[in-house]
Design an enzyme around this catalytic site. Structure first.
Site, PDB file in Angstrom:
ATOM      1  N   CYS A 140      45.721  61.251  39.843  1.00  0.00           N
ATOM      2  CA  CYS A 140      46.219  61.540  41.185  1.00  0.00           C
ATOM      3  C   CYS A 140      45.773  62.939  41.597  1.00  0.00           C
ATOM      4  O   CYS A 140      45.938  63.903  40.846  1.00  0.00           O
ATOM      5  CB  CYS A 140      47.740  61.442  41.203  1.00  0.00           C
ATOM      6  SG  CYS A 140      48.511  61.990  42.746  1.00  0.00           S
ATOM      7  N   HIS A 172      48.200  41.673  49.320  1.00  0.00           N
ATOM      8  CA  HIS A 172      48.458  42.183  47.962  1.00  0.00           C
ATOM      9  C   HIS A 172      47.755  43.505  47.687  1.00  0.00           C
ATOM     10  O   HIS A 172      47.669  43.932  46.538  1.00  0.00           O
ATOM     11  CB  HIS A 172      48.038  41.144  46.906  1.00  0.00           C
ATOM     12  CG  HIS A 172      48.906  39.933  46.888  1.00  0.00           C
ATOM     13  ND1 HIS A 172      48.551  38.750  46.264  1.00  0.00           N
ATOM     14  CD2 HIS A 172      50.124  39.703  47.440  1.00  0.00           C
ATOM     15  CE1 HIS A 172      49.509  37.854  46.426  1.00  0.00           C
ATOM     16  NE2 HIS A 172      50.474  38.406  47.126  1.00  0.00           N
ATOM     17  N   CYS A 204      54.321  60.494  43.494  1.00  0.00           N
ATOM     18  CA  CYS A 204      54.585  61.894  43.828  1.00  0.00           C
ATOM     19  C   CYS A 204      54.549  62.170  45.332  1.00  0.00           C
ATOM     20  O   CYS A 204      54.885  63.275  45.764  1.00  0.00           O
ATOM     21  CB  CYS A 204      53.577  62.798  43.115  1.00  0.00           C
ATOM     22  SG  CYS A 204      51.904  62.744  43.824  1.00  0.00           S
ATOM     23  N   CYS A 207      49.312  65.360  42.009  1.00  0.00           N
ATOM     24  CA  CYS A 207      50.067  65.907  40.880  1.00  0.00           C
ATOM     25  C   CYS A 207      49.279  65.952  39.587  1.00  0.00           C
ATOM     26  O   CYS A 207      49.742  66.534  38.596  1.00  0.00           O
ATOM     27  CB  CYS A 207      51.343  65.100  40.680  1.00  0.00           C
ATOM     28  SG  CYS A 207      51.066  63.393  40.102  1.00  0.00           S
ATOM     29  N   ALA A 244      42.239  32.981  46.141  1.00  0.00           N
ATOM     30  CA  ALA A 244      41.297  33.297  45.065  1.00  0.00           C
ATOM     31  C   ALA A 244      40.087  32.381  45.047  1.00  0.00           C
ATOM     32  O   ALA A 244      38.996  32.790  44.642  1.00  0.00           O
ATOM     33  CB  ALA A 244      42.022  33.239  43.722  1.00  0.00           C
ATOM     34  N   CYS A 302      49.386  57.013  43.272  1.00  0.00           N
ATOM     35  CA  CYS A 302      49.939  57.753  42.139  1.00  0.00           C
ATOM     36  C   CYS A 302      50.922  56.878  41.378  1.00  0.00           C
ATOM     37  O   CYS A 302      51.812  56.258  41.977  1.00  0.00           O
ATOM     38  CB  CYS A 302      50.637  59.008  42.645  1.00  0.00           C
ATOM     39  SG  CYS A 302      51.419  59.984  41.333  1.00  0.00           S
ATOM     40  N   PHE A 331      40.992  32.562  37.595  1.00  0.00           N
ATOM     41  CA  PHE A 331      42.060  32.870  36.640  1.00  0.00           C
ATOM     42  C   PHE A 331      43.083  31.740  36.549  1.00  0.00           C
ATOM     43  O   PHE A 331      44.178  31.930  36.037  1.00  0.00           O
ATOM     44  CB  PHE A 331      42.783  34.155  37.046  1.00  0.00           C
ATOM     45  CG  PHE A 331      41.935  35.399  36.922  1.00  0.00           C
ATOM     46  CD1 PHE A 331      40.797  35.401  36.141  1.00  0.00           C
ATOM     47  CD2 PHE A 331      42.284  36.552  37.578  1.00  0.00           C
ATOM     48  CE1 PHE A 331      40.013  36.536  36.014  1.00  0.00           C
ATOM     49  CE2 PHE A 331      41.513  37.708  37.470  1.00  0.00           C
ATOM     50  CZ  PHE A 331      40.377  37.693  36.673  1.00  0.00           C
ATOM     51  N   ARG A 332      42.754  30.556  37.032  1.00  0.00           N
ATOM     52  CA  ARG A 332      43.706  29.447  37.039  1.00  0.00           C
ATOM     53  C   ARG A 332      44.029  29.028  35.602  1.00  0.00           C
ATOM     54  O   ARG A 332      43.196  28.474  34.889  1.00  0.00           O
ATOM     55  CB  ARG A 332      43.125  28.262  37.812  1.00  0.00           C
ATOM     56  CG  ARG A 332      44.087  27.098  37.981  1.00  0.00           C
ATOM     57  CD  ARG A 332      43.395  25.964  38.726  1.00  0.00           C
ATOM     58  NE  ARG A 332      44.241  24.798  38.829  1.00  0.00           N
ATOM     59  CZ  ARG A 332      45.048  24.555  39.839  1.00  0.00           C
ATOM     60  NH1 ARG A 332      45.131  25.404  40.834  1.00  0.00           N
ATOM     61  NH2 ARG A 332      45.789  23.457  39.881  1.00  0.00           N
ATOM     62  N   ASP A 344      39.651  42.000  46.309  1.00  0.00           N
ATOM     63  CA  ASP A 344      38.278  42.310  45.923  1.00  0.00           C
ATOM     64  C   ASP A 344      37.450  42.993  47.002  1.00  0.00           C
ATOM     65  O   ASP A 344      36.339  43.443  46.732  1.00  0.00           O
ATOM     66  CB  ASP A 344      37.562  41.042  45.445  1.00  0.00           C
ATOM     67  CG  ASP A 344      37.678  39.886  46.441  1.00  0.00           C
ATOM     68  OD1 ASP A 344      37.772  40.142  47.660  1.00  0.00           O
ATOM     69  OD2 ASP A 344      37.667  38.718  45.984  1.00  0.00           O
TER      70      ASP A 344
END
Length: 271
Positions: free
Chosen positions: A165, A125, A137, A168, A21, A133, A32-33, A108
């Site tokens: 989605c 990640h 599905c 579906c 990050a 979805c 975000f630490r 990002d």
């Protein structure tokens, strides 16, 4: 320290960039630490008492989709509007000289935006720029190119239609591995992660690893950098808060990402 790192780079037969990050902070992306860092970036969540870990939980997409898409819709817009800092260009110039790949926990898409070939970037990640979805599905992961979520800035809740989605018609979610996430679809990320592992084995004997902004709180990237550099000890760790390298197996630089990369490039040009 810079001289030692420069010596390692000069001897590189291949380069692996491992980014956490901290790589995005110099581009203006929020840190975000800890809860205070997160709440400085998103004040409405302070009033709700919600931390990053609590919001980055797939359960909200089922229980409160407007809350979930308020957070992730804002992040998608932020990443689209962000310009990669000058350090990315330094890495691109190095990549023109030696075989280079990227391993990152960041979602990002900044490496691709900076000009790196998407096939050379392993996103462990997942990516905010792709969707899946929520119900699973069977619809393949798809790009979020046409997604634009309207958000009320006072409440950070999504308003209006939410991403759906195409298979579906149900709710879509980002193709990101969240906390406690058992339904993440890794099918889009997996081929690049597999190729990364094979490439690392192929170049292990002459590989230099540049690790940037990867801390110990979630050590996925840091452990990958240490494993990849184990054969050579050629690890350059760029980290403002946690630059120490274990057992002297590499060089630690307590600098921001952009400053460190520019200084390394300047040092090499002077040689």
């Amino acid at each position: 320290m810079l001289d030692g790192a420069g010596t390692l780079l000069d001897g590189a037969g291949a380069l692996l960039v491992c980014a956490g990050a901290g790589m995005g902070v110099d581009s203006g992306l929020p840190d975000f630490r800890g809860p205070e860092g997160f709440w400085r970036a998103y004040p409405p969540y302070r009033a709700l008492g919600l931390s990053f870990e609590e919001l980055a939980d797939p359960v909200h997409f089922a229980d409160d989709p407007a809350l979930a898409w308020g957070f992730y819709g804002h992040r998608l817009s932020l990443y689209r509007a962000t310009t990669p800092h000058a350090g990315f260009a330094v890495l691109r110039r190095w990549a023109d000289r030696v075989p280079t790949r990227v391993f990152t926990s960041n979602v990002d898409g900044q490496f691709q935006k900076a000009g790196f070939d998407a096939e050379s970037v392993a996103e462990v990640h997942g990516s905010t720029h792709h969707l899946q979805c929520l119900a699973g599905c069977g619809e393949p992961v798809w790009p979020a190119d046409d997604v634009d979520v309207e958000i009320d800035p006072a409440t950070m809740r999504a308003v209006g239609p939410l991403p759906a989605c195409g298979g579906c018609g149900g709710l879509a979610r980002p193709n990101i591995l969240m906390f406690g996430d058992w339904s993440w679809d890794p099918s889009f990320a997996r081929p690049r992660l597999t190729a990364h592992a094979a490439w690392t084995r192929e170049h292990r004997g002459h590989l230099v690893v540049v690790e940037i902004g990867a801390g110990n709180a979630i050590p996925t990237v840091r452990r990958q950098a240490e494993l990849a550099s184990a054969a050579t000890g050629a690890l350059i760790r760029i980290n403002v808060r946690e630059p120490a390298v274990r057992h002297g197996r590499g060089v630690g630089l307590a600098l921001p990402a952009a400053d460190a990369l520019r200084a390394l490039e300047l040092g090499r040009e002077r040689q």
